[in-house]
Design an enzyme around this catalytic site. Structure first.
Site, PDB file in Angstrom:
ATOM      1  CB  SER A  51     -18.503   3.136  19.872  1.00 29.19           C
ATOM      2  OG  SER A  51     -17.321   3.888  19.941  1.00 29.19           O
ATOM      3  CB  SER A  65     -14.816   1.738  18.826  1.00 32.54           C
ATOM      4  OG  SER A  65     -15.769   1.465  19.838  1.00 32.54           O
ATOM      5  CE  LYS A  90     -16.593  -2.020  20.622  1.00 30.25           C
ATOM      6  NZ  LYS A  90     -17.078  -0.651  20.953  1.00 30.25           N
TER       7      LYS A  90
END
Lengths: 455, 97
Positions: free
Chosen positions: A151, A127, A52
């Site tokens: 997330s 997210s 990420k």
């Protein structure tokens, strides 16, 4: 050893999802160099792991999905990334995410939204939506994400992959760009429980560079159990409200039946403060974000937008232009709840509620429950744009996940069925630092759940 | 609206954020909605005896007091917009192009 070209080809093939922020040329070049340097004795030798974009890497830029960090190259790498490389894994590019990990749909990225791999009109969750989408599309077997309120688990549920959030303090946060420091943890996605668990095992363990990381050895992987004999699984009644999506309820009922058939004892429990978890979270997380994001001021970090005549003008124009709407909103809410006159009414009250939520879990575990089972999200993946106009509707998507972050507990999502082709996730919540028990139960459940069937 | 236009502007000042005039009305509405929503916390009776949760290790571990070498892969001459003779060079304010 998967060769670097094949790894890159698979990732480039998934380009339509907008899940990867690394340009194909940079990706190919780096993967070649990494493959040549990877340690053949490592336990993850040759395994590509996408990361990420809010986790610092030396190989690629780290933008957090924000315009304010466009082109930023970190001069150091996260401990989790260093551990992956030491185990022989290949860092397979940076994944798109909601700006500074603030969002539940990966629509709040400055670099465009990520598409759900099974239905491009829908969101992959967030997210860490880019990481989830790439694993679901088969582009990588595993990926790193991060969690502040769900997330990893929420996008894992939406995309039909496994997502694990470890206990707070299990994995070093060094090199994870801070959002809500008392909640943030790096988490993992995998195609299977085993893929996710072995990556988690590698990145876990003590780190002198993070004082909130526990002084413990890395996680030892359990073996796949024959049954769930001896396990007591609690079903918190607050997580099965009447308005729960019927397909999600059916999938949960089937998973519960399967766990019983495997020998688990199942009993209903109550976590009475659950209804206050989302408002508590949306006081604490923005409060911490408002101070963590103070560093993006055009001097310490971020481009200096032109036109300022004094220092505060420079800060304001840099931040006003560099942050997207959701980040701006959360900084403002965080500043509001911490400001004089409101601190006691909001922030202090939220801290007290957080303690009560953590106490709810302790009470359940003290009464002999080993693990809790719940739906991960109240519904399958929603349509893009559906919740953008109403921040509260978007926040409610985290209703079953934020509690584990508030209490610092380990939790994971695994696929337990589908409705009209869209995956449904079931959540296991474990006791602090007992990820091995949670993973053991997940191994058993994964083997028996018919993942592709309609629930 | 539980949060006024003036309050949003004051908070934006505290947060060092420029707020565009055309975005203000929406922002006031959204902040009011969020603040109204989280205000349900004050409906719960305050309990002073509840100890706040601090996740992570129970005690702060002390490290030995020694200098550890910087682990940066490259120095400020590469990551700073401008770096001269050991100093970060920043533009003189008021002289922006």
């Amino acid at each position: 050893m998967s060769d670097a070209k094949a790894v890159a080809d698979r990732l480039v093939k998934a380009k339509r999802l907008n899940a990867l922020l690394t340009p194909p040329k940079d990706l190919r070049k780096s993967l070649n160099a990494q493959a040549a340097a990877a340690r053949p004795t490592g336990v993850l030798y040759g395994m590509p792991v996408a990361v990420k974009d809010n986790i610092c890497t030396l190989e690629f830029t780290t933008t957090c999905g924000s315009r304010i960090l466009e082109g930023y190259r970190s001069p150091y790498e996260a401990t989790a990334v260093a551990k992956l490389k030491a185990a022989g894994a290949l860092i397979a590019g940076k994944t798109n995410c909601d700006e500074f990990a603030m969002g539940s749909s990966t629509e709040h990225s400055a670099y465009g939204r990520v598409l759900h791999p099974l239905d491009k009109a829908r969101v992959p969750g967030g997210s860490s939506g880019g990481s989830a989408a790439l694993v679901a599309a088969g582009a990588v077997p595993a990926a790193l994400g991060s969690e502040t309120g769900g997330s990893v688990r929420q996008p894992a549920s939406f995309c039909g992959v496994v997502g694990i959030k470890p206990t707070y303090g299990r994995v070093s946060r060094y090199g994870l760009v801070a959002f809500g420091s008392s909640l943030d943890q790096i988490g993992v996605f995998g195609r299977s429980v085993h893929d996710a668990a072995r990556v988690l095992s590698v990145i876990s363990g003590r780190d002198p560079r993070d004082s909130t990381c526990e002084d413990r050895d890395s996680l030892r992987l359990p073996t796949v159990p024959e049954s769930l004999q001896g396990f007591v699984i609690g079903l918190p009644r607050e997580y099965f409200p009447p308005e729960l999506d019927p397909a999600v309820r059916r999938a949960c009922d089937r998973a519960i039946r399967l766990m019983k058939e495997l020998g688990a004892a199942v009993r209903e429990v109550s976590l009475p403060h659950t209804p206050y978890a989302v408002p508590t979270y949306y006081v604490i997380a923005p409060a911490e974000a408002s101070s963590n994001l103070a560093r993006y001021d055009g001097v310490r970090y971020g481009p200096r937008f032109n036109g300022a005549v004094d220092l505060r003008g420079l800060y304001r124009s840099t931040r006003g232009q560099g942050f997207g709407p959701e980040v701006r909103r959360r900084i403002l809410v965080g500043t509001y709840v911490l400001s004089a006159g409101y601190y006691d009414a909001y922030y202090k009250r939220a801290q007290q509620m957080r303690a009560l939520i953590a106490q709810d879990f302790r009470n359940a575990f003290d009464r002999g429950v080993d693990l809790l089972f719940t739906p991960t999200v109240p519904s399958p993946a929603f349509k893009a744009g559906e919740k953008l106009g109403d921040p509260i509707a978007m926040y409610m998507s985290d209703i079953f996940t934020v509690t584990a972050n508030l209490a610092g507990l380990p939790a994971m999502s695994l696929p337990i069925g589908r409705i009209k082709g869209l995956p449904i996730g079931g959540q296991l919540i474990g006791q602090a630092f007992l990820e091995d028990e949670m993973i053991e139960a997940a191994y058993a459940l994964e083997r028996v759940v018919p993942e592709t069937d309609e629930a | 609206m539980s949060v006024s236009r003036e309050e949003v502007l004051r908070i934006a000042q505290l947060a060092e954020l420029d707020v565009q005039e055309q975005a203000l009305a929406d922002l006031v509405a959204q902040m009011s909605r969020i603040i109204d929503y989280v205000a349900q916390l004050s409906a719960v009776p305050a309990n002073g005896s509840v100890k706040p949760v601090v996740p992570g290790p129970d005690a702060i571990r002390f490290r030995t007091d020694e200098v550890t070498p910087s682990q940066l892969a490259f120095g400020p001459e590469e990551f700073a917009p401008d770096f001269k003779e050991g100093f970060f060079v920043v533009p003189k304010l008021g002289q922006f192009e």
